[in-house]
Scaffold this active site. Structure first.
Site, PDB file in Angstrom:
ATOM      1  CB  SER A 124      -0.863   0.094   1.253  1.00  0.00           C
ATOM      2  OG  SER A 124      -1.228  -1.118   1.762  1.00  0.00           O
ATOM      3  CG  HIS A 145      -3.541  -1.135  -3.183  1.00  0.00           C
ATOM      4  ND1 HIS A 145      -4.361  -0.075  -2.908  1.00  0.00           N
ATOM      5  CD2 HIS A 145      -3.064  -1.563  -1.987  1.00  0.00           C
ATOM      6  CE1 HIS A 145      -4.382   0.128  -1.598  1.00  0.00           C
ATOM      7  NE2 HIS A 145      -3.600  -0.755  -1.036  1.00  0.00           N
ATOM      8  CD  GLU A 157      -5.618   2.316  -5.925  1.00  0.00           C
ATOM      9  OE1 GLU A 157      -5.709   3.506  -6.228  1.00  0.00           O
ATOM     10  OE2 GLU A 157      -5.132   1.921  -4.847  1.00  0.00           O
ATOM     11  CG  ASN A 195      -4.732   4.190   0.497  1.00  0.00           C
ATOM     12  OD1 ASN A 195      -5.869   4.248   0.961  1.00  0.00           O
ATOM     13  ND2 ASN A 195      -3.993   3.107   0.585  1.00  0.00           N
TER      14      ASN A 195
HETATM   15  P1  NAD Z   1      -0.708  -9.353   7.756  1.00  0.00           P
HETATM   16  O1  NAD Z   1       0.255  -9.041   8.821  1.00  0.00           O
HETATM   17  O2  NAD Z   1      -2.128  -9.645   8.112  1.00  0.00           O
HETATM   18  O3  NAD Z   1      -0.173 -10.603   6.897  1.00  0.00           O
HETATM   19  C1  NAD Z   1       1.168 -10.767   6.504  1.00  0.00           C
HETATM   20  C2  NAD Z   1       1.479 -12.252   6.471  1.00  0.00           C
HETATM   21  O4  NAD Z   1       2.786 -12.441   5.942  1.00  0.00           O
HETATM   22  C3  NAD Z   1       1.471 -12.894   7.868  1.00  0.00           C
HETATM   23  O5  NAD Z   1       0.602 -14.005   7.846  1.00  0.00           O
HETATM   24  C4  NAD Z   1       2.930 -13.308   8.082  1.00  0.00           C
HETATM   25  O6  NAD Z   1       3.069 -14.482   8.841  1.00  0.00           O
HETATM   26  C5  NAD Z   1       3.393 -13.503   6.649  1.00  0.00           C
HETATM   27  N1  NAD Z   1       4.848 -13.447   6.482  1.00  0.00           N
HETATM   28  C6  NAD Z   1       5.753 -12.663   7.134  1.00  0.00           C
HETATM   29  N2  NAD Z   1       6.989 -12.893   6.668  1.00  0.00           N
HETATM   30  C7  NAD Z   1       6.884 -13.841   5.693  1.00  0.00           C
HETATM   31  C8  NAD Z   1       7.803 -14.493   4.836  1.00  0.00           C
HETATM   32  N3  NAD Z   1       9.109 -14.225   4.875  1.00  0.00           N
HETATM   33  N4  NAD Z   1       7.342 -15.421   3.973  1.00  0.00           N
HETATM   34  C9  NAD Z   1       6.014 -15.705   3.914  1.00  0.00           C
HETATM   35  N5  NAD Z   1       5.086 -15.112   4.709  1.00  0.00           N
HETATM   36  C10 NAD Z   1       5.513 -14.189   5.577  1.00  0.00           C
HETATM   37  O7  NAD Z   1      -0.615  -8.130   6.728  1.00  0.00           O
HETATM   38  P2  NAD Z   1      -1.723  -7.646   5.681  1.00  0.00           P
HETATM   39  O8  NAD Z   1      -2.619  -6.664   6.322  1.00  0.00           O
HETATM   40  O9  NAD Z   1      -2.306  -8.840   4.995  1.00  0.00           O
HETATM   41  O10 NAD Z   1      -0.819  -6.828   4.670  1.00  0.00           O
HETATM   42  C11 NAD Z   1      -0.017  -7.470   3.696  1.00  0.00           C
HETATM   43  C12 NAD Z   1       0.319  -6.473   2.602  1.00  0.00           C
HETATM   44  O11 NAD Z   1      -0.880  -5.987   2.009  1.00  0.00           O
HETATM   45  C13 NAD Z   1       1.069  -5.230   3.092  1.00  0.00           C
HETATM   46  O12 NAD Z   1       1.975  -4.841   2.097  1.00  0.00           O
HETATM   47  C14 NAD Z   1      -0.038  -4.198   3.247  1.00  0.00           C
HETATM   48  O13 NAD Z   1       0.432  -2.888   3.123  1.00  0.00           O
HETATM   49  C15 NAD Z   1      -0.925  -4.561   2.088  1.00  0.00           C
HETATM   50  N6  NAD Z   1      -2.339  -4.162   2.185  1.00  0.00           N
HETATM   51  C16 NAD Z   1      -3.011  -4.316   3.358  1.00  0.00           C
HETATM   52  C17 NAD Z   1      -4.372  -3.961   3.412  1.00  0.00           C
HETATM   53  C18 NAD Z   1      -5.181  -4.148   4.653  1.00  0.00           C
HETATM   54  O14 NAD Z   1      -6.273  -3.583   4.743  1.00  0.00           O
HETATM   55  N7  NAD Z   1      -4.729  -4.937   5.611  1.00  0.00           N
HETATM   56  C19 NAD Z   1      -5.007  -3.461   2.256  1.00  0.00           C
HETATM   57  C20 NAD Z   1      -4.285  -3.345   1.075  1.00  0.00           C
HETATM   58  C21 NAD Z   1      -2.942  -3.706   1.046  1.00  0.00           C
END
Ligand code: NAD
Length: 403
Positions: A124, A145, A157, A195
């Site tokens: 993001s 995204h 996106e 965003n």
């Molecule tokens: P999250 O913390 O819920 O999930 C991340 C996952 O990655 C975890 O399950 C973790 O165990 C795993 N992980 C960590 N290191 C790892 C590795 N080396 N290999 C494999 N897995 C690994 O995070 P999220 O909210 O799902 O966000 C993930 C991405 O999506 C980020 O870049 C975030 O900015 C983006 N994003 C989040 C949202 C949201 O609303 N949460 C929306 C759009 C984009």
């Protein structure tokens, strides 16, 4: 649906948290054979449980036919090593927003995937370009995204960098269309489209609250009264205060505008671990279905300026939309699609039409005069619309010209 989409191809998802598990489900629902990767077996078990719950819920709501949830789940396999992704056509990276971690995941993917595979990040707030440039073939790297929850939210996106090939972009858009998603094209700019507009507006709302210009209830109710589906402080809690601060920091880094410095209160809440709904407390406290004002974040009262709401918060947001159009970053239709499908907010250009360019310019001039903040200078396009012989018609023509 399950049968007709069988055999779409092999895809991988790295990081099966909130977003990754949802993206794996979306791909499997579209017929893809999906390999999900986590580092720890416990995390894989959590992801499997999450997908089980989500698909069962979709079935109970008629979004998936009875029995289809099981078909979808069978298409997903769970692994602890990135090597398991060899042979995938598409991999989406969804690990936490940590630049070093993302770079190391990309380095592994770069080594494991075949030359025709598409490598996508769900970041993001990080630079897709920097991630792409760290790989051996940046032409196959793209940002996708998704919005949360990915199986439900219709918008994605698609972010291209100056290095992304047209073939990669076309392929990704085709894949996402096949998954039933609406896409908008964005260049790699902090915040992208959605965003880029939303987060400045939310930071302004936090600033108003912090200065004691209105209570939580006044600020949120005023914006709901103006047609927003929820108030900005409640929305901040939903988006996550940490996510908001990350995006603001990138926007500040790229645009250098003081208004993108996170409101001090936002930073304090994040430092305190109060990240919004996901931690049970942010601007509000969440206890099951009960929402109450959180203690400890009540700023000293100032003379209420609630009467100036919602224009004081909405117009700068509409001004930003016009700036995006003016610099050719996005068309009015892209902005409207992004905000309506990404945030379920009214279409900004409908809001501008309802207010009228002349009134919008007057409010923006007032905000600019009060803050002396260059980022609040009225957009050139807003000045041009307001100066037209018939401003409403000029706005209509602007929208039509970009269709
Ligand atoms: P999250 O913390 O819920 O999930 C991340 C996952 O990655 C975890 O399950 C973790 O165990 C795993 N992980 C960590 N290191 C790892 C590795 N080396 N290999 C494999 N897995 C690994 O995070 P999220 O909210 O799902 O966000 C993930 C991405 O999506 C980020 O870049 C975030 O900015 C983006 N994003 C989040 C949202 C949201 O609303 N949460 C929306 C759009 C984009």
């Amino acid at each position: 649906m399950a049968d007709s989409t069988e055999g779409a191809g092999r895809a991988g998802v790295v990081g099966l948290g909130t977003m990754g598990a949802g993206i794996a489900e979306v791909l499997a629902r579209g017929g893809w054979s999906v390999t999900g990767v986590e580092e720890q077996p416990e995390a894989l078990a959590r992801a499997e449980g999450r997908i089980q719950t989500s698909t069962a819920y979709a079935e109970s709501r008629g979004k998936l036919a009875e029995g289809e949830g099981a078909v979808v789940r069978q298409r997903i396999s769970y692994r602890t090593g990135i090597d398991a992704l060899a042979g995938c056509e598409l991999v989406v990276e969804a690990v936490p927003e940590l630049p070093e971690l993302k770079r190391s995941v990309f380095a592994r993917l770069d080594a494991v995937l075949g030359p025709d595979a598409v490598l996508a990040t769900n970041t993001s707030s990080l630079s897709v370009t920097a991630l792409a440039a760290s790989t051996s073939d940046p032409s196959r790297v793209v940002g996708v995204h998704f919005f949360n929850p990915a199986p439900v939210q219709p918008l994605v996106e698609v972010i291209s960098t100056v290095l992304t090939s047209t073939g990669t972009l076309e392929r990704v858009r085709e894949i996402l269309a096949g998954l039933g998603k609406t896409t908008i094209a964005c260049a790699d700019r902090a915040g992208f489209v959605v965003n880029g507009l939303l987060i400045g507006y939310l930071n302004a709302a936090a600033t108003w609250y912090e200065r004691g210009y209105g209570t939580r209830a006044e600020i949120d109710a005023a914006l709901v009264g103006a047609g927003m589906p929820m108030g900005p402080l409640a929305l901040l809690d939903l988006v996550g205060l940490d996510v908001t601060v990350n995006v603001l920091q990138r926007m500040y880094g790229q645009f250098g505008e003081r208004r993108f410095l996170p409101a001090p209160l936002l930073s304090s809440l994040v430092e305190a671990g109060l990240l919004g709904r996901k931690t049970g407390r942010g601007f509000y406290t969440y206890d099951g279905s009960t929402t109450t004002d959180a203690p400890g974040v009540v700023p000293p009262p100032a003379a209420s300026r609630a009467a100036e709401l919602p224009e004081a918060l909405l117009v700068p947001y509409l001004n930003d939309a016009l700036t995006m159009v003016g610099v050719r970053y996005a068309s009015p239709a892209t902005v409207d699609t992004g905000m309506s499908l990404g945030c379920r907010m009214p279409r900004p250009f409908d809001q501008l039409a309802a207010l009228g360019p002349v009134r919008a310019l007057a409010v923006q001039q007032q905000v600019f005069a009060e803050t002396a903040e260059p980022g609040y200078r009225p957009a050139r396009l807003l000045e041009q619309l307001a100066a037209a012989a018939d401003p409403d018609l000029a706005l209509h023509a602007l929208r039509a010209a970009h269709l």
